[in-house]
Write an enzyme that holds these catalytic residues in place. Structure first.
Site, PDB file in Angstrom:
ATOM      1  N   LYS A 157       5.044  -9.486  -4.521  1.00  0.00           N
ATOM      2  CA  LYS A 157       4.110 -10.352  -3.808  1.00  0.00           C
ATOM      3  C   LYS A 157       4.105 -11.707  -4.493  1.00  0.00           C
ATOM      4  O   LYS A 157       3.773 -11.817  -5.671  1.00  0.00           O
ATOM      5  CB  LYS A 157       2.713  -9.733  -3.827  1.00  0.00           C
ATOM      6  CG  LYS A 157       1.667 -10.593  -3.150  1.00  0.00           C
ATOM      7  CD  LYS A 157       0.344  -9.879  -3.050  1.00  0.00           C
ATOM      8  CE  LYS A 157      -0.698 -10.755  -2.405  1.00  0.00           C
ATOM      9  NZ  LYS A 157      -2.005 -10.084  -2.353  1.00  0.00           N
ATOM     10  N   LYS A 203       6.393  -9.595   0.179  1.00  0.00           N
ATOM     11  CA  LYS A 203       5.391 -10.395   0.867  1.00  0.00           C
ATOM     12  C   LYS A 203       5.310 -11.773   0.261  1.00  0.00           C
ATOM     13  O   LYS A 203       5.274 -11.856  -0.971  1.00  0.00           O
ATOM     14  CB  LYS A 203       4.051  -9.673   0.717  1.00  0.00           C
ATOM     15  CG  LYS A 203       2.841 -10.415   1.217  1.00  0.00           C
ATOM     16  CD  LYS A 203       1.611  -9.647   0.849  1.00  0.00           C
ATOM     17  CE  LYS A 203       0.412 -10.440   1.324  1.00  0.00           C
ATOM     18  NZ  LYS A 203      -0.830  -9.811   0.958  1.00  0.00           N
TER      19      LYS A 203
HETATM   20  C1  PBG Z   1      -5.135  -9.608  -1.346  1.00  0.00           C
HETATM   21  C2  PBG Z   1      -4.333  -9.950  -0.136  1.00  0.00           C
HETATM   22  C3  PBG Z   1      -3.988 -11.222   0.334  1.00  0.00           C
HETATM   23  C4  PBG Z   1      -3.265 -11.022   1.507  1.00  0.00           C
HETATM   24  C5  PBG Z   1      -3.202  -9.656   1.720  1.00  0.00           C
HETATM   25  N1  PBG Z   1      -3.846  -9.007   0.692  1.00  0.00           N
HETATM   26  C6  PBG Z   1      -4.360 -12.557  -0.160  1.00  0.00           C
HETATM   27  C7  PBG Z   1      -3.829 -13.102  -1.440  1.00  0.00           C
HETATM   28  O1  PBG Z   1      -3.193 -12.408  -2.237  1.00  0.00           O
HETATM   29  O2  PBG Z   1      -4.082 -14.285  -1.707  1.00  0.00           O
HETATM   30  C8  PBG Z   1      -2.692 -12.092   2.363  1.00  0.00           C
HETATM   31  C9  PBG Z   1      -2.329 -11.664   3.748  1.00  0.00           C
HETATM   32  C10 PBG Z   1      -2.063 -12.785   4.668  1.00  0.00           C
HETATM   33  O3  PBG Z   1      -1.985 -13.970   4.294  1.00  0.00           O
HETATM   34  O4  PBG Z   1      -1.898 -12.489   5.877  1.00  0.00           O
HETATM   35  N2  PBG Z   1      -6.238  -8.794  -0.986  1.00  0.00           N
END
Ligand code: PBG
Length: 331
Positions: free
Chosen positions: A198, A250
């Protein structure tokens, strides 16, 4: 070696029937997962300004959303909670009465085995500072103290009836900590989806709106540097070693190379999350008349699938499933 003029690569592109016959990438509705935002204390869906077409849902509207998703034939819903109150340690995340845990119960009942109920396992929606973990004295995110809370959050989510837990916090050791806690509590069958690679991304911008994030600053001390692909592969391998059942990359679109590399080496399913910014960019470009909306969406989904994702989390899951059911070409 056959070369032109005997070899003509255009031959298999000549008609729609031929193109359909030789398509090397296909997508099925079961390979799509819909992220769903459930907000505490509202009684009607609230449109999210930064994500045209996406709303926060009240708890008592959730069953209908899950039912629609099940009828669309998609593989699951990924639930996010938007609590009415937040604190330093994210108490609402471990409380069985917290909005996300209540949502899991409602969704599990509505799903009735027709699709999987997945839950975001992270503290950022529940902490008043908006970070994915608890803070140490100097304001840094305390990895190991956070793991203890994730372990309790995981058991609460499993007890509420989640099939799949989406570990999105990017803490080191989170998969092992959650697996151990789940097994100790008897939840040996709950699936761990590790948001393994991520990246610290600007593409999460609209999501911050969707969950009303309180974050100031960024997540660069725990999420991956966009410059690093090999490190993303290493994260995925580490999560697999710790017991991840599925690994995810992601965002999806800007990281297709990472996705392909992870897919090459992973021994478990590989998924991708087409995030809020990827969604909002296309919706806005289509609204401005710059791209053909349906084709642009389809092309991104095919691209993500082609790069190696077996399943895609996307805000277009239900709509795209409809196109697939109608037999339409995605791109
Ligand atoms: C963290 C989380 C995020 C997203 C999914 N889970 C935000 C981040 O890490 O800043 C982002 C998903 C999206 O942008 O569609 N709980």
């Amino acid at each position: 070696m056959t070369v032109f003029p005997d070899r003509r690569l255009r031959r298999t592109r000549a008609t729609p029937a031929l193109r359909r016959l030789v398509a090397q990438t296909r997508l099925h509705p079961a390979q799509l997962v819909l992220p769903v935002f459930v907000k505490e204390g509202i009684d009607a869906p609230q449109p999210i300004a930064s994500m045209p077409g996406v709303s926060q849902h009240p708890l008592d509207g959730l069953a209908a959303v899950v039912d629609e998703a099940a009828r669309a034939g998609i593989g699951g819903v990924m639930l996010f909670g938007v609590p009415a109150g937040r604190d330093a340690t994210g108490t609402g995340a471990v409380d069985p009465g917290g909005i996300l845990n209540r949502a899991i119960r409602v969704a599990a009942e509505a799903a009735a085995g027709r699709l999987t109920v997945q839950a975001d396992l992270c503290l950022d929606e529940f902490t008043d500072h908006g970070h994915c973990g608890v803070l140490d004295e100097r304001g840094g995110v305390d990895n190991d103290a956070t793991l203890e809370i994730y372990a309790r959050m995981a058991v609460a989510q499993a007890e509420a009836g989640a099939d799949v837990l989406g570990l999105s916090g990017m803490m080191d050791g989170q998969v092992a900590a959650v697996r151990q806690a789940l097994d100790a509590a008897g939840h040996t069958g709950v699936v761990i989806l590790a948001y393994a690679a991520k990246y610290a991304s600007a593409y999460y911008g609209p999501f911050r709106d969707a969950v009303e994030s309180t974050l100031t600053g960024d997540r660069r001390t725990y999420q991956l540097d966009p410059a690093n692909a090999r490190e993303g592969v290493e994260e995925a391998l580490a999560d697999i070693d710790e017991g991840a059942d599925v690994v995810m990359v992601k965002p999806a679109g800007p990281y297709l190379d990472v996705l392909a590399r992870v897919a090459d080496v992973s021994s478990v399913p590989v998924w991708a999350y087409q995030v809020s910014g990827e969604y909002a960019l296309i919706e806005n470009a289509a609204a401005a008349g710059l791209v053909d909306r349906e084709r642009a969406i389809g092309e991104t989904l095919v691209g993500i699938r082609r790069a190696g994702a077996e399943t895609i989390l996307t805000y277009w899951a239900i709509e795209a499933a409809g196109w697939l059911r109608d037999g339409r070409d995605l791109a």
